[in-house]
Design an enzyme around this catalytic site. Structure first.
Site, PDB file in Angstrom:
ATOM      1  N   CYS A  68       0.838  -1.213   0.000  1.00  0.00           N
ATOM      2  CA  CYS A  68       0.000   0.000   0.000  1.00  0.00           C
ATOM      3  C   CYS A  68       0.869   1.259   0.000  1.00  0.00           C
ATOM      4  CB  CYS A  68      -0.900  -0.048   1.233  1.00  0.00           C
ATOM      5  SG  CYS A  68      -1.853   1.431   1.562  1.00  0.00           S
ATOM      6  N   HIS A  69       0.258   2.368  -0.404  1.00  0.00           N
ATOM      7  CA  HIS A  69       0.958   3.660  -0.431  1.00  0.00           C
ATOM      8  C   HIS A  69       1.526   4.046   0.922  1.00  0.00           C
ATOM      9  CE1 HIS A  69      -0.521   4.588  -4.443  1.00  0.00           C
ATOM     10  NE2 HIS A  69      -1.631   4.003  -4.057  1.00  0.00           N
ATOM     11  N   THR A  70       0.827   3.675   1.981  1.00  0.00           N
ATOM     12  CA  THR A  70       1.278   4.067   3.315  1.00  0.00           C
ATOM     13  C   THR A  70       2.623   3.414   3.656  1.00  0.00           C
ATOM     14  OG1 THR A  70      -1.034   4.200   3.895  1.00  0.00           O
ATOM     15  CG2 THR A  70       0.508   4.302   5.708  1.00  0.00           C
ATOM     16  N   HIS A 130       0.896  -3.638   6.410  1.00  0.00           N
ATOM     17  CA  HIS A 130      -0.288  -3.490   7.262  1.00  0.00           C
ATOM     18  C   HIS A 130      -1.556  -4.052   6.626  1.00  0.00           C
ATOM     19  CE1 HIS A 130      -0.350  -0.046   4.613  1.00  0.00           C
ATOM     20  NE2 HIS A 130      -1.651   0.008   4.817  1.00  0.00           N
ATOM     21  N   GLU A 131      -1.441  -4.684   5.448  1.00  0.00           N
ATOM     22  CA  GLU A 131      -2.666  -5.200   4.814  1.00  0.00           C
ATOM     23  C   GLU A 131      -2.632  -6.718   4.822  1.00  0.00           C
ATOM     24  OE1 GLU A 131      -3.409  -3.440   0.988  1.00  0.00           O
ATOM     25  OE2 GLU A 131      -3.574  -1.443   1.853  1.00  0.00           O
ATOM     26  N   CYS A 173     -11.003  -2.015  20.810  1.00  0.00           N
ATOM     27  CA  CYS A 173     -10.896  -2.629  22.143  1.00  0.00           C
ATOM     28  C   CYS A 173     -12.264  -2.940  22.708  1.00  0.00           C
ATOM     29  CB  CYS A 173     -10.098  -1.733  23.091  1.00  0.00           C
ATOM     30  SG  CYS A 173     -11.036  -0.319  23.751  1.00  0.00           S
ATOM     31  N   CYS A 179     -13.154   1.474  25.259  1.00  0.00           N
ATOM     32  CA  CYS A 179     -12.834   2.895  25.413  1.00  0.00           C
ATOM     33  C   CYS A 179     -14.053   3.741  25.017  1.00  0.00           C
ATOM     34  CB  CYS A 179     -11.605   3.275  24.574  1.00  0.00           C
ATOM     35  SG  CYS A 179     -11.908   3.348  22.802  1.00  0.00           S
ATOM     36  N   CYS A 208     -14.828   3.450  21.337  1.00  0.00           N
ATOM     37  CA  CYS A 208     -15.400   2.151  20.933  1.00  0.00           C
ATOM     38  C   CYS A 208     -16.858   2.044  21.373  1.00  0.00           C
ATOM     39  CB  CYS A 208     -14.586   1.001  21.516  1.00  0.00           C
ATOM     40  SG  CYS A 208     -13.102   0.620  20.566  1.00  0.00           S
ATOM     41  N   CYS A 215     -10.467   3.951  17.989  1.00  0.00           N
ATOM     42  CA  CYS A 215     -10.193   3.351  19.303  1.00  0.00           C
ATOM     43  C   CYS A 215      -8.979   4.026  19.936  1.00  0.00           C
ATOM     44  CB  CYS A 215      -9.927   1.856  19.128  1.00  0.00           C
ATOM     45  SG  CYS A 215      -9.440   1.020  20.642  1.00  0.00           S
ATOM     46  N   ARG A 242      -3.116   3.632  20.991  1.00  0.00           N
ATOM     47  CA  ARG A 242      -2.607   4.585  19.992  1.00  0.00           C
ATOM     48  C   ARG A 242      -1.166   5.027  20.230  1.00  0.00           C
ATOM     49  NH1 ARG A 242      -6.746   6.785  16.870  1.00  0.00           N
ATOM     50  NH2 ARG A 242      -5.792   8.728  16.220  1.00  0.00           N
ATOM     51  N   CYS A 266      -7.366  -2.565   4.588  1.00  0.00           N
ATOM     52  CA  CYS A 266      -7.076  -1.131   4.449  1.00  0.00           C
ATOM     53  C   CYS A 266      -7.963  -0.470   3.403  1.00  0.00           C
ATOM     54  CB  CYS A 266      -5.585  -0.940   4.147  1.00  0.00           C
ATOM     55  SG  CYS A 266      -5.084   0.773   3.950  1.00  0.00           S
ATOM     56  N   ARG A 321      -3.701  -3.402  -6.774  1.00  0.00           N
ATOM     57  CA  ARG A 321      -2.947  -3.921  -5.632  1.00  0.00           C
ATOM     58  C   ARG A 321      -2.019  -5.052  -6.060  1.00  0.00           C
ATOM     59  NH1 ARG A 321      -3.437  -0.161  -2.952  1.00  0.00           N
ATOM     60  NH2 ARG A 321      -4.098   0.004  -0.783  1.00  0.00           N
TER      61      ARG A 321
END
Ligand SMILES: NC(=O)c1ccc[n+]([C@@H]2O[C@H](COP(=O)([O-])OP(=O)(O)OC[C@H]3O[C@@H](n4cnc5c(N)ncnc54)[C@H](O)[C@@H]3O)[C@@H](O)[C@H]2O)c1
Ligand SMILES: [Zn+2]
Ligand SMILES: [Zn+2]
Length: 369
Positions: A41-43, A63-64, A93, A96, A99, A107, A111, A170, A363
């Protein structure tokens, strides 16, 4: 402790390097996942390039991911060995204040540590000869195995092929959720989607699932406009300075009930606001702008009834909603096959970045095998 092959960001601006790392056992509330598939991914590239001011190295990117639970730490009860999971950079979670609200998916539980590259207890599970190697987005899925918090895993139906399921980690969920959760598109409405990458195509599909009557896709690439038609776009426009005029022409001079921005370009965000209808038009911004850039809007557009909303991960509460999206795919209501343009090995991850920069396909998916 297991030995894993992983793609490590060693130095910003340099290719990722494939290395053998040690991965410690999952601690309390954590899960060991064997990755089967992971989108590029771009991120990941944004961080690897050094453009992201909050980036850090060395770290394992990715992350995907989608994979199989191999082991669980103490107290883990919602997933078990053998379960199929999609990784969530945006956890849930369930406890919180965010959530518990149905107004947001942001969430608050982990973080701070996640943003610094640590698991919730402030340490890493990855290491290299005793040197800690940091996690990325709480996921680090460019690795044969990863350890993640239980609250960041969505358990999905085992029928779903994992090389399709990883897309829901994502961009695809972001686009779907922008239409379904953030905009809450109403049946019979007119929608305009700026950008036909993974996020924009997901938004087109989300508008269709919500029963939109007319869906206008706007992109610079004819190939992507063709893909948008496959996802339910009824009209397409080649993007450019006159895109707003063209939308106004298509909508009797008024503009659309819902507009979506999925390019990350602030001038396109402005177009998306201007293409929204007076009275009630809602513009949902999903693209991530460059650092320091601002969105320029004539206030009169707001006074006359247009609204602007932003959407992070499509407002999707991942543990609840990603499995539902995967079910839509299994029911044949979502065609995700056209999004997987290339299948690569982990060793080819830098090739995945090159294909992305060349806008070759939607992708590239890494298959671990
Ligand atoms: N909000 C979130 O949680 C979230 C999650 C994932 C990605 N994103 C962001 O969403 C954006 C889109 O991601 P993507 O993976 O789909 O990217 P992408 O680069 O694959 O797609 C962007 C598309 O925009 C098109 N485009 C560029 N200029 C245009 C113009 N003037 N008019 C119309 N179209 C134009 C490009 O041709 C391209 O097809 C990025 O900014 C990304 O960082 C946000
Ligand atoms: Zn992503
Ligand atoms: Zn929470």
């Amino acid at each position: 402790m297991v030995k894993v092959k992983a793609a490590v960001l060693e130095e910003f601006g340099a290719p990722l390097s494939i290395q053998e790392l040690e991965l410690a056992d999952p601690q309390a509330g954590e899960v060991l996942v064997r990755l089967e598939a992971c989108g590029v991914c771009h991120t990941d590239l944004y961080t690897a390039s050094g453009a992201d001011p909050s980036g850090y190295a060395p770290a394992v990117l990715g992350h995907e991911g989608a994979g199989v639970v191999e082991a669980v730490g103490e107290g883990v009860s919602s997933v078990a060995e053998g379960d199929h999971v999609v990784t969530l950079f945006s956890p849930q979670c369930g406890e919180c204040i965010h959530c518990k609200s149905d107004k947001t998916n942001l969430c608050l539980a982990i973080r701070d540590q996640q943003n610094k590259g640590y698991l919730p207890d402030g340490t890493t599970r990855f290491s290299r000869d005793g040197e800690p190697i940091r996690h990325f987005m709480g996921t680090s899925t460019f690795s044969e195995y990863t350890v993640m918090p239980e609250i960041a895993l969505a358990k999905i139906d085992k029928e779903a092929s994992l090389d399709h399921a990883c897309l829901f980690a994502c961009g695809l969920s972001t686009g779907l959720g922008a239409a379904i959760n953030t905009a809450k598109v109403e049946p019979g409405s007119t929608c305009v989607v700026f950008g036909g990458g993974m996020v924009g195509l997901g938004a087109v599909a989300g508008c269709r699932l919500q029963g939109a009557e007319r869906i206008v896709a706007i992109d610079l690439s004819d190939d992507r406009l063709e893909l948008a038609r496959g996802q339910g776009a009824t009209d397409t426009i080649v993007g450019g300075p006159d895109a707003v005029e063209q939308v106004l022409e298509l909508t009797g001079g008024f503009g659309a009930d819902y507009t979506f921005e999925a390019t990350g370009n602030v001038s396109v965000m402005r177009q998306a606001v201007e293409a929204a209808r007076m009275g009630w038009g809602l513009c949902t911004v999903a693209g991530v702008a460059g650092k320091g850039e601002t969105l320029d809007i004539v206030p009169r557009l707001l006074i006359t009834g247009r609204r602007v909303a932003g959407s992070s991960f499509g407002g999707v509460k991942g543990r609840t909603q990603v499995p539902q999206f995967v079910d839509l795919y299994l029911q044949g209501k979502l065609d995700v096959d056209p999004f997987v343009s290339h299948r690569l090995t982990l060793g080819d991850v830098n090739r995945g970045f090159e294909l992305m920069e060349a806008q070759d396909g939607i992708r590239s998916v890494i298959a671990f095998g």
